[in-house]
Motif scaffolding. Structure first.
Motif, PDB file in Angstrom:
ATOM      1  N   GLY A   1       0.797  -1.219   0.000  1.00 28.85           N
ATOM      2  CA  GLY A   1       0.000   0.000   0.000  1.00 28.85           C
ATOM      3  C   GLY A   1       0.826   1.263   0.000  1.00 28.85           C
ATOM      4  O   GLY A   1       2.016   1.243  -0.281  1.00 28.85           O
ATOM      5  N   LEU A   2       0.166   2.371   0.322  1.00 26.82           N
ATOM      6  CA  LEU A   2       0.803   3.683   0.383  1.00 26.82           C
ATOM      7  C   LEU A   2       0.598   4.278   1.763  1.00 26.82           C
ATOM      8  O   LEU A   2      -0.422   4.021   2.399  1.00 26.82           O
ATOM      9  CB  LEU A   2       0.190   4.635  -0.656  1.00 26.82           C
ATOM     10  CG  LEU A   2       0.309   4.273  -2.126  1.00 26.82           C
ATOM     11  CD1 LEU A   2      -0.490   5.253  -2.977  1.00 26.82           C
ATOM     12  CD2 LEU A   2       1.761   4.262  -2.553  1.00 26.82           C
ATOM     13  N   THR A   3       1.540   5.105   2.202  1.00 22.87           N
ATOM     14  CA  THR A   3       1.339   5.822   3.459  1.00 22.87           C
ATOM     15  C   THR A   3       0.286   6.903   3.216  1.00 22.87           C
ATOM     16  O   THR A   3       0.022   7.286   2.067  1.00 22.87           O
ATOM     17  CB  THR A   3       2.634   6.490   3.960  1.00 22.87           C
ATOM     18  OG1 THR A   3       3.007   7.524   3.045  1.00 22.87           O
ATOM     19  CG2 THR A   3       3.763   5.481   4.134  1.00 22.87           C
ATOM     20  N   VAL A   4      -0.291   7.417   4.292  1.00 25.45           N
ATOM     21  CA  VAL A   4      -1.283   8.482   4.173  1.00 25.45           C
ATOM     22  C   VAL A   4      -0.644   9.693   3.484  1.00 25.45           C
ATOM     23  O   VAL A   4      -1.258  10.318   2.614  1.00 25.45           O
ATOM     24  CB  VAL A   4      -1.860   8.850   5.556  1.00 25.45           C
ATOM     25  CG1 VAL A   4      -2.752  10.076   5.461  1.00 25.45           C
ATOM     26  CG2 VAL A   4      -2.640   7.671   6.124  1.00 25.45           C
ATOM     27  N   GLY A   5       0.607   9.990   3.818  1.00 29.23           N
ATOM     28  CA  GLY A   5       1.309  11.107   3.184  1.00 29.23           C
ATOM     29  C   GLY A   5       1.479  10.906   1.687  1.00 29.23           C
ATOM     30  O   GLY A   5       1.338  11.852   0.903  1.00 29.23           O
TER      31      GLY A   5
ATOM     32  N   LYS B   1      -1.276  -2.797   9.584  1.00 28.75           N
ATOM     33  CA  LYS B   1      -0.773  -2.577  10.935  1.00 28.75           C
ATOM     34  C   LYS B   1       0.720  -2.274  10.874  1.00 28.75           C
ATOM     35  O   LYS B   1       1.547  -3.069  11.291  1.00 28.75           O
ATOM     36  CB  LYS B   1      -1.052  -3.800  11.800  1.00 28.75           C
ATOM     37  CG  LYS B   1      -2.539  -4.005  12.047  1.00 28.75           C
ATOM     38  CD  LYS B   1      -2.812  -5.302  12.786  1.00 28.75           C
ATOM     39  CE  LYS B   1      -4.251  -5.468  13.169  1.00 28.75           C
ATOM     40  NZ  LYS B   1      -5.203  -5.438  12.120  1.00 28.75           N
ATOM     41  N   THR B   2       1.059  -1.135  10.292  1.00 31.91           N
ATOM     42  CA  THR B   2       2.449  -0.710  10.142  1.00 31.91           C
ATOM     43  C   THR B   2       2.606   0.701  10.671  1.00 31.91           C
ATOM     44  O   THR B   2       1.635   1.409  10.877  1.00 31.91           O
ATOM     45  CB  THR B   2       2.870  -0.715   8.658  1.00 31.91           C
ATOM     46  OG1 THR B   2       2.023   0.192   7.934  1.00 31.91           O
ATOM     47  CG2 THR B   2       2.772  -2.093   8.039  1.00 31.91           C
ATOM     48  N   LYS B   3       3.837   1.087  10.884  1.00 27.70           N
ATOM     49  CA  LYS B   3       4.164   2.471  11.226  1.00 27.70           C
ATOM     50  C   LYS B   3       5.173   2.936  10.202  1.00 27.70           C
ATOM     51  O   LYS B   3       6.210   2.289  10.060  1.00 27.70           O
ATOM     52  CB  LYS B   3       4.758   2.552  12.631  1.00 27.70           C
ATOM     53  CG  LYS B   3       3.793   2.102  13.687  1.00 27.70           C
ATOM     54  CD  LYS B   3       3.676   3.119  14.777  1.00 27.70           C
ATOM     55  CE  LYS B   3       2.787   2.532  15.851  1.00 27.70           C
ATOM     56  NZ  LYS B   3       1.805   3.315  16.352  1.00 27.70           N
ATOM     57  N   PRO B   4       4.911   3.969   9.430  1.00 24.75           N
ATOM     58  CA  PRO B   4       3.646   4.703   9.434  1.00 24.75           C
ATOM     59  C   PRO B   4       2.509   3.881   8.816  1.00 24.75           C
ATOM     60  O   PRO B   4       2.755   2.923   8.097  1.00 24.75           O
ATOM     61  CB  PRO B   4       3.960   5.927   8.563  1.00 24.75           C
ATOM     62  CG  PRO B   4       5.016   5.471   7.625  1.00 24.75           C
ATOM     63  CD  PRO B   4       5.845   4.479   8.423  1.00 24.75           C
TER      64      PRO B   4
END
Length: 95
Positions: free
Chosen positions: A40-44, A86-89
């Motif tokens: 996926g992609l980060t929110v940013g 469930k990752t950071k970010p």
């Protein structure tokens, strides 16, 4: 102006009424940029990619795109259209 009800994955049962055209346009932009599966992609990354898919007449100069992106993201998560990993970010992808 036509309104649509949206949900928030973080506040189950709470519903907001928002402009349907703004919502649908942002929804399509988010679904266009999000990959179908992890990682996926980060929110940013989503926030950076989405403005290129928004019409100038609804989002002049990208105005309010950040707020709409977050509101639509949370609604799509609540409806099971997109998922967070469930990752950071935090990373997002289509369900």
């Amino acid at each position: 102006m036509t309104k649509i009800e949206i949900e928030n994955v973080n506040h189950p049962g709470k519903v907001e009424r928002v402009d349907a055209a703004m919502y649908e346009t942002m929804k399509q932009a988010i679904l266009t940029v999000l990959p179908a599966k992890a990682p996926g992609l980060t929110v940013g990354e989503v926030q950076s990619a989405v403005p290129a898919h928004l019409p100038e007449e609804l989002y002049p100069g990208g105005a309010k795109a950040g707020w709409w992106m977050k509101a639509v993201q949370l609604d799509l998560e609540a409806k099971g259209v997109i998922e967070r990993e469930k990752t950071k970010p935090l990373r997002l992808h289509r369900a």
